[in-house]
Structure formats: structure tokens, C-alpha cells
Design a protein around this motif. Structure first.
Motif, PDB file in Angstrom:
ATOM      1  N   UNK A 241       0.628  -1.223   0.521  1.00 42.59           N
ATOM      2  CA  UNK A 241      -0.040   0.010  -0.316  1.00 42.59           C
ATOM      3  C   UNK A 241       0.783   1.451   0.225  1.00 42.59           C
ATOM      4  N   UNK A 242       2.423   1.035   0.411  1.00 38.09           N
ATOM      5  CA  UNK A 242       2.629   2.021   0.597  1.00 38.09           C
ATOM      6  C   UNK A 242       3.912   1.982  -0.769  1.00 38.09           C
ATOM      7  N   UNK A 243       4.573   2.914  -1.818  1.00 37.61           N
ATOM      8  CA  UNK A 243       5.535   2.920  -2.835  1.00 37.61           C
ATOM      9  C   UNK A 243       6.507   3.620  -2.840  1.00 37.61           C
ATOM     10  N   UNK A 297       6.552   9.587  -3.142  1.00 36.68           N
ATOM     11  CA  UNK A 297       5.752   8.584  -2.043  1.00 36.68           C
ATOM     12  C   UNK A 297       4.494   7.801  -2.391  1.00 36.68           C
ATOM     13  N   UNK A 298       4.127   7.140  -2.736  1.00 37.05           N
ATOM     14  CA  UNK A 298       2.803   6.851  -2.883  1.00 37.05           C
ATOM     15  C   UNK A 298       2.423   6.136  -1.985  1.00 37.05           C
ATOM     16  N   UNK A 299       1.142   6.958  -1.229  1.00 38.56           N
ATOM     17  CA  UNK A 299       0.354   6.092   0.725  1.00 38.56           C
ATOM     18  C   UNK A 299      -1.207   5.700  -0.200  1.00 38.56           C
ATOM     19  N   UNK A 300      -1.311   4.856  -0.038  1.00 38.54           N
ATOM     20  CA  UNK A 300      -2.986   4.634  -0.493  1.00 38.54           C
ATOM     21  C   UNK A 300      -3.616   5.206   0.703  1.00 38.54           C
ATOM     22  N   UNK A 309       1.434  10.360   7.006  1.00 38.70           N
ATOM     23  CA  UNK A 309       0.969  11.127   6.986  1.00 38.70           C
ATOM     24  C   UNK A 309       1.396  12.532   5.821  1.00 38.70           C
ATOM     25  N   UNK A 310       1.462  11.483   4.431  1.00 42.00           N
ATOM     26  CA  UNK A 310       1.909  12.954   3.145  1.00 42.00           C
ATOM     27  C   UNK A 310       1.144  13.967   3.562  1.00 42.00           C
ATOM     28  N   UNK A 311       1.815  15.007   2.398  1.00 40.92           N
ATOM     29  CA  UNK A 311       1.455  15.984   2.442  1.00 40.92           C
ATOM     30  C   UNK A 311       0.138  15.563   0.895  1.00 40.92           C
ATOM     31  N   UNK A 312      -0.126  14.642   0.275  1.00 40.51           N
ATOM     32  CA  UNK A 312      -0.821  14.451  -0.743  1.00 40.51           C
ATOM     33  C   UNK A 312      -0.916  12.865  -0.670  1.00 40.51           C
ATOM     34  N   UNK A 313      -1.666  12.038  -0.081  1.00 42.71           N
ATOM     35  CA  UNK A 313      -0.952  10.227  -0.264  1.00 42.71           C
ATOM     36  C   UNK A 313      -0.613  10.238  -1.916  1.00 42.71           C
ATOM     37  N   UNK A 314      -1.098   9.827  -2.037  1.00 41.28           N
ATOM     38  CA  UNK A 314      -1.035   9.224  -3.624  1.00 41.28           C
ATOM     39  C   UNK A 314       0.452  10.032  -4.209  1.00 41.28           C
TER      40      UNK A 314
END
Length: 404
Positions: A241-243, A297-300, A309-314
Motif C-alpha cells: 500500500x506504500x511505494x 512517495x505513494x501512500x494508499x 501522513x504525507x502532504x498528498x497521499x498518492x
């Protein structure tokens, strides 16, 4: 007279005028000739099967072909993007133009009107279904002399060159040598170029064997088919889910970073805030100029914020090095003028403190001049730029700001 046809034509003209006004309100179609061809061109003729509201939506792309997995293969780009890139290209009457990525034929028709001669426009796409449909659309709209070629866009179309202007409406990771060779000295090339996990429409002017930008705008496009991929990606969690996404010249290994988010974290806050609708893409662009460890960083969206908790998840800018990772984050910050978001950085791994401090430093650099855009200079791969560069297979990029 067929009343239904007359009414539809009037409705299309009204919607087209409204589309152009909305595009201009965002600062695009600033070139008066670009504005005029957008007002004149019946966009709905190039997206058959879609209603007029869809055809003339100023901020919506129209998907016309898809891969078997459902991802888009070809589309009519959103009108504001079309206008933006035509402004950047600055086509003059009599220019010979090459377009990579046929789409629906709409952009090629606009290019033909800008250059003043349909025979001066060549457009190429690797997919025969796409070129067949575009050929049909162009013929029906009276642009039968536009050359539509089925082939590998990375090869260009040498037999109809050289070209005064080259534009790609698909996103390349690198600049193929054929495009350099087929552009005249002093010519212009507009590419939605990818580096460090983000995409920018870069308007280059050829200068003594290099390409030097005079306009850089945020955009997003279908990737160029036929290009050997230079972007790398890999999951850093067991469930995928995170790449991370990075470039081939970066010594990153997602296996080394696997599980890094399980390590204790360090959080730093910058003191810089932004409104909910304010763009933050300038931070990312600034990072690509200042630190070669920049990646994506891509976070589902389903991942809990306590995990990441990134600035913009995807699509969020990050720094990665060895077994450590840091990324830009935000939290709600109340001010006398209402709610704002404060920017910060979260780091994990042995070098977490160093990487988070570096991110805060770059946010500090970005904040005083948030609308600043850099100069992007592309050098042939065999040359030596004056400082460390972003190295691709066929080119090397330098991203610099005026204060450097």
C-alpha cells in the motif's frame, strides 16, 4: 433547415466561448492566436460519442481509448492544458510542426490553423486504432492534409522534418535523440517531461546544442509508449500500500527501505503555512533542483495517518537515502485569519534527523518565492554540465533557480 442541427451548433459555439473564457481566466490562451483557434475549432467533432458539455469542459480530459486493465491509453487533453502548451510552443505561420501522440486529432488541427498550412503538421502515434480514429476525425473536419503516421514516436518522423516546433502530448522520461536531431537550430520543443517522480510541461528553446527552458508548468499525461522506462518503483510495505518511485540514476533500493516506516519517527515543523487550495507543487520542483535524493512517495488513501501522513497521499515529495526516508507532511494550523496548513517533515531510519532537517531547509527556500519557476537545461548525455545533473540515458538535466 434542420432546426435540431442549428440549435446544436449554436449550443456548441456558446459552450466553446464559455470554455475559452474559463481557460483564459486561469492565465492560459494568453497568446491571442491560441485563443482564436480555440474559439474557432469545433472540439466536439474530435470526441464523437461524448455530449457537448463533456467536449467543452475546460478542465476535463476526455478518455477515448483504454488499455485492457482500464488505464487510459489515449485522450483529448483538457482544454486548459492544450492552451497552456500551445502558448508555450509559440507556433508561427509557416512553421513545420511534429506532434508525438496523436490523441483524437484535435491538437493537430489546432496546430494546422496556427501554422497556416495543414501540410506542415505531422503527428505520430504507435497505436493504429488511435491513428485511424484521428485520421477519420481530421478528414471529417477538413484537415485531410495533416500527416498522421503510425509508428514509434521516439523515432520522430525524419522524412517530413526538420521541424521548427516539436510537441509531445504524451509524457517522456527522457528526450529521444531523434527529437534533438529533427529540431532546427533555434527551434522550440514542448515536452511533458518526467523527473524525480513528477511531470512538468517544459518549453525548451534550442541554444547551441542544448535545450534551455523559458516556461515550466505542472501537468500530467499518459506516458510515452515505446520508451525504455527510466523510472523505478517498488513497495516498501508488506501489503504493497506504500511505494517509492525514483529514477535510474539514483542509488535507491526499495528492498533496503522495506519496513522503514515501522522505525521510530522524527517530526519537524517549518512555520510556513498554506491555504487548503494553494498549490504546493513548487516545493517538489525546488527539491529536484537542490537535492538528488528527491523521489516520490505513494501512500494508499486507506493507510492510517499514524503509519504514514504525507502532504498528498498518492503523490508526495520525499527524500530517500540508504535505510532512511523523510517526506513532506502538514497539519492544520489555526491563525487569526482562519485555518491554514503548516508544512513539516517526518523522517524514519538512521538518517531521519538529517533528512527531515534538509526537507525543512528546502521548504524555507521555497516559501518566500512560491511562484518561482526554474530554468531547466537539457544537455546531450555525452556532454558534461557545469554541475551535478539529473542523468538520463540520452540527456542530462540541470534545474536551477535565478538566485543560484
Amino acid at each position: 433547415m434542420n432546426t435540431e442541427i442549428t440549435t446544436e451548433a449554436a449550443s456548441a459555439e456558446e459552450l466553446r466561448a464559455r470554455m475559452v473564457e474559463k481557460v483564459r481566466s486561469k492565465g492560459f490562451a494568453a497568446n491571442s492566436r491560441v485563443e482564436q483557434v480555440l474559439r474557432d475549432m469545433p472540439r466536439h467533432d474530435f470526441v464523437p460519442g461524448h455530449d457537448l458539455d463533456t467536449a467543452y469542459h475546460p478542465f476535463q480530459a476526455v478518455i477515448t481509448h483504454r488499455f485492457a486493465d482500464g488505464s487510459s491509453l489515449s485522450c483529448a487533453s483538457a482544454p486548459f492544458v492544450v492552451a497552456m502548451m500551445l502558448d508555450q510552443l509559440d507556433v508561427r505561420p509557416g512553421d513545420r510542426v511534429l506532434e508525438i501522440g496523436v490523441g483524437t486529432g484535435y491538437n493537430a488541427a489546432l496546430l494546422a490553423d496556427l501554422t497556416g498550412d495543414t501540410q506542415l503538421v505531422t503527428t505520430i502515434d504507435v497505436d493504429p486504432d488511435v491513428t485511424t480514429q484521428a485520421r477519420r476525425n481530421l478528414n471529417a473536419a477538413g484537415y485531410g492534409d495533416v500527416r498522421v503516421v503510425t509508428g514509434d514516436g521516439t523515432d520522430g518522423v525524419a522524412e517530413h522534418g526538420p521541424y521548427d516546433r516539436i510537441i509531445a502530448t504524451v509524457s517522456p522520461w527522457d528526450i529521444p535523440p531523434a527529437w534533438w536531431h529533427q529540431l532546427i537550430p533555434g527551434g522550440r520543443m514542448v515536452l511533458p517531461l518526467r523527473w524525480r517522480g513528477q511531470t512538468r510541461a517544459v518549453a525548451f528553446a534550442e541554444q547551441d546544442g542544448t535545450l534551455v527552458s523559458d516556461s515550466v508548468e505542472l501537468c500530467g499525461f499518459v506516458n510515452l509508449t515505446g520508451e525504455t522506462e527510466g523510472e523505478q518503483s517498488g513497495a516498501i510495505t508488506d501489503d504493497g500500500t506504500i511505494s517509492l518511485h525514483w529514477d535510474r540514476d539514483q542509488p535507491l533500493d526499495h528492498n533496503t527501505l522495506h519496513g522503514v516506516l515501522d522505525a521510530p519517527s522524527i517530526t519537524r515543523w517549518s512555520g510556513h503555512t498554506m491555504g487548503g487550495s494553494e498549490p504546493f507543487d513548487g516545493i517538489w520542483l525546488r527539491m529536484t533542483a537542490e537535492d538528488n535524493r528527491t523521489c516520490r512517495l505513494d501512500v494508499h488513501p486507506d493507510v492510517p495517518s499514524e503509519v504514514a501522513d504525507p502532504l498528498a497521499p498518492m503523490r508526495s515529495p520525499a527524500l530517500a537515502a540508504g535505510e532512511s526516508l523523510a517526506y513532506v507532511t502538514k497539519h492544520r494550523h489555526q491563525t487569526d485569519n482562519g485555518s491554514r496548513w503548516e508544512l513539516g517533515a517526518i523522517g524514519h531510519g538512521p538518517a531521519a534527523e538529517t533528512l527531515t532537517d534538509r526537507l525543512i531547509e528546502m521548504i524555507d527556500h521555497w516559501s518566500p518565492a512560491r511562484d518561482a519557476r526554474p530554468t531547466v537545461t537539457a544537455y546531450p548525455a555525452h556532454t558534461n554540465p557545469p554541475r551535478a545533473s539529473i542523468d538520463k540515458r540520452h540527456s542530462k538535466l540541470l534545474v536551477t533557480y535565478s538566485e543560484e
